[in-house]
Design a protein around this motif. Structure first.
Motif, PDB file in Angstrom:
ATOM      1  N   LEU A  86      -6.926  -0.411  -5.564  1.00 60.13           N
ATOM      2  CA  LEU A  86      -7.643  -1.018  -4.450  1.00 60.13           C
ATOM      3  C   LEU A  86      -8.521  -0.016  -3.702  1.00 60.13           C
ATOM      4  O   LEU A  86      -8.937  -0.287  -2.571  1.00 60.13           O
ATOM      5  N   ARG A  87      -8.815   1.109  -4.304  1.00 56.53           N
ATOM      6  CA  ARG A  87      -9.631   2.137  -3.649  1.00 56.53           C
ATOM      7  C   ARG A  87     -11.006   1.550  -3.296  1.00 56.53           C
ATOM      8  O   ARG A  87     -11.747   1.084  -4.170  1.00 56.53           O
ATOM      9  N   PRO A  88     -11.396   1.584  -2.005  1.00 55.14           N
ATOM     10  CA  PRO A  88     -12.685   0.991  -1.598  1.00 55.14           C
ATOM     11  C   PRO A  88     -13.831   1.996  -1.731  1.00 55.14           C
ATOM     12  O   PRO A  88     -13.620   3.181  -2.025  1.00 55.14           O
TER      13      PRO A  88
ATOM     14  N   LEU B  18       0.809  -1.212   0.000  1.00 57.82           N
ATOM     15  CA  LEU B  18       0.000   0.000   0.000  1.00 57.82           C
ATOM     16  C   LEU B  18       0.846   1.268   0.000  1.00 57.82           C
ATOM     17  O   LEU B  18       0.302   2.381  -0.060  1.00 57.82           O
ATOM     18  N   ARG B  19       2.163   1.127   0.045  1.00 58.22           N
ATOM     19  CA  ARG B  19       3.032   2.288  -0.150  1.00 58.22           C
ATOM     20  C   ARG B  19       3.074   2.708  -1.615  1.00 58.22           C
ATOM     21  O   ARG B  19       3.538   3.804  -1.934  1.00 58.22           O
ATOM     22  N   ASP B  20       2.613   1.838  -2.493  1.00 56.42           N
ATOM     23  CA  ASP B  20       2.648   2.096  -3.938  1.00 56.42           C
ATOM     24  C   ASP B  20       1.363   2.823  -4.361  1.00 56.42           C
ATOM     25  O   ASP B  20       0.249   2.345  -4.105  1.00 56.42           O
TER      26      ASP B  20
ATOM     27  N   VAL C 116      -7.702  12.656   9.857  1.00 55.64           N
ATOM     28  CA  VAL C 116      -8.895  13.517   9.827  1.00 55.64           C
ATOM     29  C   VAL C 116      -9.807  13.086   8.669  1.00 55.64           C
ATOM     30  O   VAL C 116     -10.265  13.903   7.873  1.00 55.64           O
ATOM     31  N   SER C 117     -10.046  11.790   8.584  1.00 60.18           N
ATOM     32  CA  SER C 117     -10.842  11.260   7.473  1.00 60.18           C
ATOM     33  C   SER C 117     -12.090  10.519   7.933  1.00 60.18           C
ATOM     34  O   SER C 117     -12.872  10.055   7.098  1.00 60.18           O
TER      35      SER C 117
ATOM     36  N   LEU D  86      -5.288   5.908   3.798  1.00 59.39           N
ATOM     37  CA  LEU D  86      -6.433   6.649   4.294  1.00 59.39           C
ATOM     38  C   LEU D  86      -6.436   8.082   3.782  1.00 59.39           C
ATOM     39  O   LEU D  86      -7.495   8.659   3.496  1.00 59.39           O
ATOM     40  N   ARG D  87      -5.251   8.668   3.649  1.00 63.95           N
ATOM     41  CA  ARG D  87      -5.170  10.021   3.095  1.00 63.95           C
ATOM     42  C   ARG D  87      -5.500  10.012   1.600  1.00 63.95           C
ATOM     43  O   ARG D  87      -6.179  10.916   1.094  1.00 63.95           O
ATOM     44  N   ALA D  88      -5.007   8.975   0.901  1.00 60.11           N
ATOM     45  CA  ALA D  88      -5.240   8.903  -0.542  1.00 60.11           C
ATOM     46  C   ALA D  88      -6.700   8.609  -0.861  1.00 60.11           C
ATOM     47  O   ALA D  88      -7.197   8.993  -1.933  1.00 60.11           O
ATOM     48  N   TRP D  89      -7.407   7.926   0.043  1.00 59.00           N
ATOM     49  CA  TRP D  89      -8.803   7.564  -0.198  1.00 59.00           C
ATOM     50  C   TRP D  89      -9.752   8.642   0.315  1.00 59.00           C
ATOM     51  O   TRP D  89     -10.857   8.348   0.789  1.00 59.00           O
TER      52      TRP D  89
END
Length: 593
Positions: A302-304, A293-295, A345-346, A323-326
């Motif tokens: 894999l975005r849920p 998930l660092r990639d 903060v998500s 979590l920041r990327a999603w």
């Protein structure tokens, strides 16, 4: 008011005996005692109760973290007993960790009588509410309970506060001299307490706990609009279930069962606390996420459509990146009301969870392709991880002389049986386990409340004492040296506790920071290399010792055979690793797509 006809030594003992009798009825089984004078009534009361296991630990800081470990292993508080003065100040780091990681703990601190406070009397400080707002409840034996009956009721309030509030409760107990009761008082109490033990043992049934029942809180998981505008949850979402560190009051199998119901990947940091986490038939646990998930491409693929997160803030840096990327994905946090961890903060919806009840889930499972995509990433990362860590020393063409931290987890974690436990110190060990280690079948413990390196060995020793299980502690050299007083109790556990000391010459985790480029300043003030002779230290405490310096020596290390040879208590295994080489291995794993 106290009976004027009862000598103060008898009265103090009667109150303490009532305290421990009430706590034993509620479920107390462990008392951790540090020697002192003013605590005599508390110590004598514990000593004449045959149902209580007493652990005498000289250093108060080590004693406090040992009690913390007992709470982690059992979900029930241990009682800490110490004398007055600076003794209880040494409890403070463990008090903070207990509150911030949701671990029940009880402190019974002896004090001088009020008339001596502020007079310069020996070993006298202001102890009232010394720990500020970290305890979930504070009481003074002088003002909150003075008859044995009132003291028993106070014990119930403190016990329930520690368990329901998930943290430390503090009882301060001022005693005047004489501190010792009459001899016949001790004999009578011992006989009465022995009868109580027989009564409780006859009443107890498997799975029954004493104390007040916890109120049920069943989160409602249903499709539709989220609390934040525009966040819509589909009827059959592509969900991901994340489980960070848990309070010992929480069931690690709840997240696993929910993930299985939704056909969702379970990204769990708890290890094999429940068979649901490593069910080979239809379990959904996915490992290796700290690597893949660092990639950025993997995170996009894999975005849920829904994030369901249990417990405290995850350790994994890769999960934080994800979590920041999603951003914009509904993120529901199921946790105790006191746990609001959300560093990204998500979180879009907070759901009160009592730690064990099954959520009311009206969501439908995702199709098989969703979990299959996660499995493909997991398998590819496992293959590449084996290539990096599984050769002679992790690098093609190397001479096999260097040893990196990551190789320890790659080699040793598969050796830990499900009926053992593993504990991972803060700094690199807790992170390297996720990055470099294969799936862990045994329960995994961490101390992530305040994430300090203090009291690590003592905490692991407390888990060993309470669980009766063989354990493996992975700790850094600085964390180990920070808690060397734990070695005073190195023979206390009835089973082996193997302490893997990752000796990379100091605080190598700071090598990830820009300050690492400052040469001598970095080496002296941040990395702080040390030259302690751990072999000699083990000998001075009478503890068995093993030294590992090369990959070939690591490959011959058999943890189960080492445990058989050890029999009981601590066995120190010093693994001398190359810090720069270990960082190169991490960088290679971080770069795997």
């Amino acid at each position: 008011m106290p009976d004027a006809d009862v000598p103060s030594g008898n009265l103090a003992f009667d109150l303490c005996n009532a305290l421990f009798r009430a706590l034993y009825r509620l479920g107390l089984r462990h008392v951790v005692i540090s020697p002192g004078s003013r605590s005599t009534p508390l110590v004598l009361a514990a000593s004449v109760h045959p149902g209580l296991e007493k652990h005498v630990i000289l250093d108060e800081r080590s004693a406090a973290f040992t009690a913390l470990g007992i709470g982690k292993a059992t979900g029930r508080p241990a009682v800490l007993v110490c004398t007055s003065g600076t003794a209880l100040a040494n409890y403070f780091p463990a008090v903070i960790e207990a509150r911030m990681s949701g671990v029940p703990l009880l402190l019974a601190t002896a004090d001088r009588p009020p008339q001596l406070v502020g007079t310069g009397a020996n070993q006298t400080i202001r102890q009232d509410e010394l720990y500020g707002d970290y305890p979930v409840r504070y009481a003074s034996l002088l003002s909150d309970g003075i008859t044995p009956e009132e003291t028993g009721e106070l014990a119930r309030k403190l016990w329930n506060a520690a368990r329901e509030g998930r943290g430390p409760a503090h009882l301060n107990a001022p005693f005047d001299k004489p501190l010792e009761p009459d001899s016949d008082r001790l004999e009578e109490a011992n006989d009465a307490n022995a009868r109580q033990v027989r009564e409780v043992e006859a009443e107890e049934r498997p799975g029954v706990e004493w104390g007040e029942a916890r109120p049920a809180a069943v989160p409602d998981l249903a499709p539709g609009g989220d609390e934040k505008a525009g966040h819509i949850v589909p009827e059959a979402p592509l969900a991901v279930v994340i489980q960070g560190p848990l309070s010992p009051m929480e069931d690690p199998g709840a997240a696993a069962r929910l993930a299985r119901r939704l056909n969702a990947p379970l990204l769990s940091e708890t290890g094999g606390d429940s068979s649901a986490l490593h069910d080979t038939s239809d379990g959904t646990a996915v490992t290796g996420f700290e690597g893949f998930l660092r990639d950025g491409e993997a995170r996009r693929e894999l975005r849920p459509q829904l994030i369901l997160r249990f417990g405290f803030q995850p350790v994994s840096k890769a999960l934080e990146y994800a979590l920041r990327a999603w951003e914009g994905v509904p993120h529901w946090h199921l946790a105790h009301p006191s746990n609001s961890h959300d560093i990204t903060v998500s979180v879009t919806r907070r759901l009160a969870w009592d730690g064990h009840s099954e959520p009311d889930c009206r969501l439908q499972p995702a199709g098989p392709d969703w979990l299959a995509g996660w499995r493909a990433r997991e398998e590819e990362y496992a293959r590449r991880r084996g290539e990096v860590l599984g050769s002679r020393n992790g690098e093609t063409g190397s001479d096999g002389t260097h040893l990196g931290d990551g190789q320890l987890y790659h080699r040793l974690l598969p050796q830990v049986p499900p009926d053992w436990f593993a504990f991972f110190s803060n700094s690199f060990p807790v992170r390297d386990r996720l990055l470099c280690g294969p799936p862990l079948a045994s329960p995994a413990f961490v101390s992530r409340g305040a994430s300090g390196i203090d009291g690590i060995t003592s905490t692991a020793m407390g888990i060993a004492l309470a669980s009766g299980k063989t354990g493996v502690l992975f700790t850094g050299d600085l964390a180990f040296l920070h808690d060397t007083n734990a070695l005073l109790g190195g023979q206390l556990p009835s089973q082996p506790l193997i302490v893997i000391i990752v000796n990379n010459g100091g605080g190598s985790i700071f090598r990830m920071l820009p300050i690492a480029e400052r040469g001598e300043v970095f080496r002296l003030y941040f990395e702080t290399p040390q030259q302690a002779d751990i072999r000699s230290m083990a000998g001075s405490y009478g503890l068995p010792y093993t030294r590992i310096e090369t990959p070939s020596e690591l490959s011959s290390l058999d943890l189960q055979e080492l445990a058989r040879q050890t029999g009981r208590g601590l066995h120190l295994v010093e693994c001398r690793t190359d810090a720069e080489y270990a960082m190169n291995l991490r960088r290679r794993l971080w770069g795997i797509a």
